[in-house]
Design a protein around this motif. Sequence first.
Motif, mmCIF file in Angstrom:
data_model
loop_
_atom_site.group_PDB
_atom_site.id
_atom_site.type_symbol
_atom_site.label_atom_id
_atom_site.label_comp_id
_atom_site.label_asym_id
_atom_site.label_seq_id
_atom_site.Cartn_x
_atom_site.Cartn_y
_atom_site.Cartn_z
ATOM 1 N N UNK A 181 0.414 39.517 -2.371
ATOM 2 C CA UNK A 181 0.726 40.207 -3.379
ATOM 3 C C UNK A 181 -0.279 40.777 -3.996
ATOM 4 N N UNK A 182 -1.764 40.155 -3.835
ATOM 5 C CA UNK A 182 -2.864 40.898 -4.454
ATOM 6 C C UNK A 182 -2.902 42.232 -3.888
ATOM 7 N N UNK A 183 -2.780 42.308 -2.647
ATOM 8 C CA UNK A 183 -2.851 43.527 -1.916
ATOM 9 C C UNK A 183 -1.949 44.516 -2.107
ATOM 10 N N UNK A 184 -0.550 44.134 -2.577
ATOM 11 C CA UNK A 184 0.386 44.886 -2.757
ATOM 12 C C UNK A 184 0.461 45.643 -4.012
ATOM 13 N N UNK A 185 -0.131 44.799 -5.121
ATOM 14 C CA UNK A 185 0.068 45.190 -6.462
ATOM 15 C C UNK A 185 -1.472 45.765 -6.761
ATOM 16 N N UNK A 186 -2.405 45.262 -6.304
ATOM 17 C CA UNK A 186 -3.982 45.783 -6.616
ATOM 18 C C UNK A 186 -4.363 44.956 -7.631
ATOM 19 N N UNK A 187 -5.640 44.300 -7.294
ATOM 20 C CA UNK A 187 -6.448 43.223 -8.165
ATOM 21 C C UNK A 187 -6.773 44.015 -9.509
ATOM 22 N N UNK A 188 -7.034 45.358 -9.555
ATOM 23 C CA UNK A 188 -7.412 45.959 -10.663
ATOM 24 C C UNK A 188 -6.252 45.833 -11.525
ATOM 25 N N UNK A 189 -5.184 46.302 -11.171
ATOM 26 C CA UNK A 189 -3.884 46.295 -12.124
ATOM 27 C C UNK A 189 -3.388 44.791 -12.581
ATOM 28 N N UNK A 190 -3.504 43.786 -11.554
ATOM 29 C CA UNK A 190 -3.273 42.625 -12.160
ATOM 30 C C UNK A 190 -4.231 42.148 -13.430
ATOM 31 N N UNK A 191 -5.697 42.229 -13.257
ATOM 32 C CA UNK A 191 -6.488 41.978 -14.297
ATOM 33 C C UNK A 191 -6.464 42.833 -15.397
ATOM 34 N N UNK A 192 -6.064 44.074 -15.367
ATOM 35 C CA UNK A 192 -6.006 44.990 -16.635
ATOM 36 C C UNK A 192 -4.700 44.475 -17.202
ATOM 37 N N UNK A 193 -3.276 44.194 -16.605
ATOM 38 C CA UNK A 193 -2.208 44.035 -17.299
ATOM 39 C C UNK A 193 -1.739 42.314 -17.506
ATOM 40 N N UNK A 194 -1.893 41.553 -16.347
ATOM 41 C CA UNK A 194 -1.758 40.323 -16.352
ATOM 42 C C UNK A 194 -2.736 39.561 -16.642
ATOM 43 N N UNK A 195 -3.982 40.122 -16.584
ATOM 44 C CA UNK A 195 -5.415 39.337 -16.954
ATOM 45 C C UNK A 195 -5.572 37.961 -16.010
ATOM 46 N N UNK A 196 -5.007 38.221 -14.836
ATOM 47 C CA UNK A 196 -5.127 36.927 -13.953
ATOM 48 C C UNK A 196 -4.809 37.390 -12.817
ATOM 49 N N UNK A 197 -5.706 36.899 -11.706
ATOM 50 C CA UNK A 197 -5.514 37.206 -10.070
ATOM 51 C C UNK A 197 -4.369 36.113 -9.679
ATOM 52 N N UNK A 198 -3.197 36.176 -9.219
ATOM 53 C CA UNK A 198 -2.396 35.049 -8.334
ATOM 54 C C UNK A 198 -3.216 34.419 -7.444
ATOM 55 N N UNK A 199 -2.886 33.003 -7.587
ATOM 56 C CA UNK A 199 -3.515 32.192 -6.593
ATOM 57 C C UNK A 199 -2.483 31.196 -6.155
ATOM 58 N N UNK A 200 -2.822 30.422 -5.241
ATOM 59 C CA UNK A 200 -1.709 29.436 -4.898
ATOM 60 C C UNK A 200 -1.623 28.274 -5.906
ATOM 61 N N UNK A 201 -0.483 27.700 -6.499
ATOM 62 C CA UNK A 201 -0.405 26.701 -7.087
ATOM 63 C C UNK A 201 -0.402 27.324 -8.649
ATOM 64 N N UNK A 202 -1.394 27.605 -8.958
ATOM 65 C CA UNK A 202 -1.659 28.006 -10.480
ATOM 66 C C UNK A 202 -0.809 29.253 -10.932
ATOM 67 N N UNK A 203 -0.642 30.152 -10.048
ATOM 68 C CA UNK A 203 0.253 31.265 -10.217
ATOM 69 C C UNK A 203 1.908 31.017 -9.731
ATOM 70 N N UNK A 204 2.686 31.093 -10.682
ATOM 71 C CA UNK A 204 4.085 30.623 -10.217
ATOM 72 C C UNK A 204 4.529 31.803 -9.420
ATOM 73 N N UNK A 205 3.864 33.123 -9.572
ATOM 74 C CA UNK A 205 4.511 34.145 -8.723
ATOM 75 C C UNK A 205 4.376 33.712 -7.154
ATOM 76 N N UNK A 206 3.059 33.410 -6.984
ATOM 77 C CA UNK A 206 2.858 32.964 -5.438
ATOM 78 C C UNK A 206 3.813 31.810 -4.848
#
Length: 459
Positions: free
Chosen positions: A109-134
């Motif tokens: 999902x980092x690759x699909x959305x883009x890390x820059x967009x995640x950090x700019x809008x969601x302010x967080x990068x998805x990771x296992x466990x800590x991010x419900x998205x994953x």
Amino acid sequence: MSRDILAVDVGTTALKLGVFSPEMQKRCEAARRYDVNVYGQGRADIEPSKWWQALRECCREIAAFLKPVGVLSLSVTTPGLLPMAEDGTPLGPAILFFDGRSHQQARAIRKAVGEEKFLREACNLPVSGGSSLCSILWIRERQPEVWETAAKFGHTNTYMVKRLTGAWAIDPSTVSITGLYNTARNNLEWNRDVLEIAGIPASKLPDLMQSYEPAGAIRAEIAAELGLPRDTVVLCGGNDAVLSALSAGIAENGDINNVCGTCEITSVCLDTPIGSPNFNIRCHAIPGRWLTFFILNTGGKALEWFHSVFCRDLTESRFYDSYIPETLGAFFDSADPARREAELPRYAPFLGGSRYTTERLTAAFTGVSLETTREDLLLALIRGNAAYHGEHLREVGGLVKLGGRVATTGGVASIRRYLEVKKRWTGDFDYQYRHQSSLDGAAMLGRFYLTDCYTIAPV
């Protein structure tokens, strides 16, 4: 007639609750511990029935204090990601923050959305466990029948509020590190772009509301089950570490909070969100404020592990009340602590993995020799954990001016001489201990409701 507040803190390994007056006087308290499931491939979860059973038992213990209660407020461990049926029935265990099953989904999902967009809008990068998205994506891929059946995916407070009131609810402090929320804007809206790319319908997510807002009145049958008045109002509630920061007065840019519990969290208050691949950002319960979250999955848990592996000859009370303080005392009171420290092994503090990588990191001791004692290993572990949090304060200190005080709480911080550890290896600050402040934070949400003050101003 004034009404009391029932504050409930659903923690990772224990539930605590207390009845508070509107003036924040604690009338009583009760607690129950429970076990989490840790098993193959780094999985970590818990059956939500354990939360509910602990709540019932604690309410029975303090039944004499419940009659004046007018509001129930929640402090919760998060994520605690749960798939639930339409009536709120769990369709599996709650996936906890240090779960390691969804690294593959995080990378995808980092690759699909883009890390820059995640950090700019969601302010967080998805990771296992800590991010419900994953975790949601893992369920969809590995448990398609659960994905199809699930009416909602929510967090710990979603489950508790649904069972208490019948309403769906979740708040910014718990969803802001999921990767699904507009954390930078904090506008009570899911990030539609991420949902579309991930293929997650917004209908599968709960209603968003502030942590201090009422989700609804308690259901009559639940009021009878718990011994609460039938007109008790249930608030949405918030993340335990955020509410800990709230109760500690962490409200201004540069204020610092540290929670030494099962996991250890260091936070810095911000008036502007700053996305970084090296830490998380959570929305504060205070409008216009955010908190950095620098998390070590195994803070106090690492000490539990050390006791079970290296100190099985010691009782739990002897280990925490005597052995650790004596080991720390022998170090700090030695003629040359710096020389003693130079002889210690090094410890990489990833016993429970890391929240900031898509790889599963592990812990390691290096520099071990035949002369190494278990006291050396314990000191190395404690130093490694403390120094890890020092890295965060140095990074954030390069972005904002840090305050000179650190409000700290949690069982580990209460160990005798442990604040000397923080001052030596985390940073030269004024560490001030506060007892069970996440419970106090939940009570503060109740006070805001009872006084008709829905807008929380910095204190």
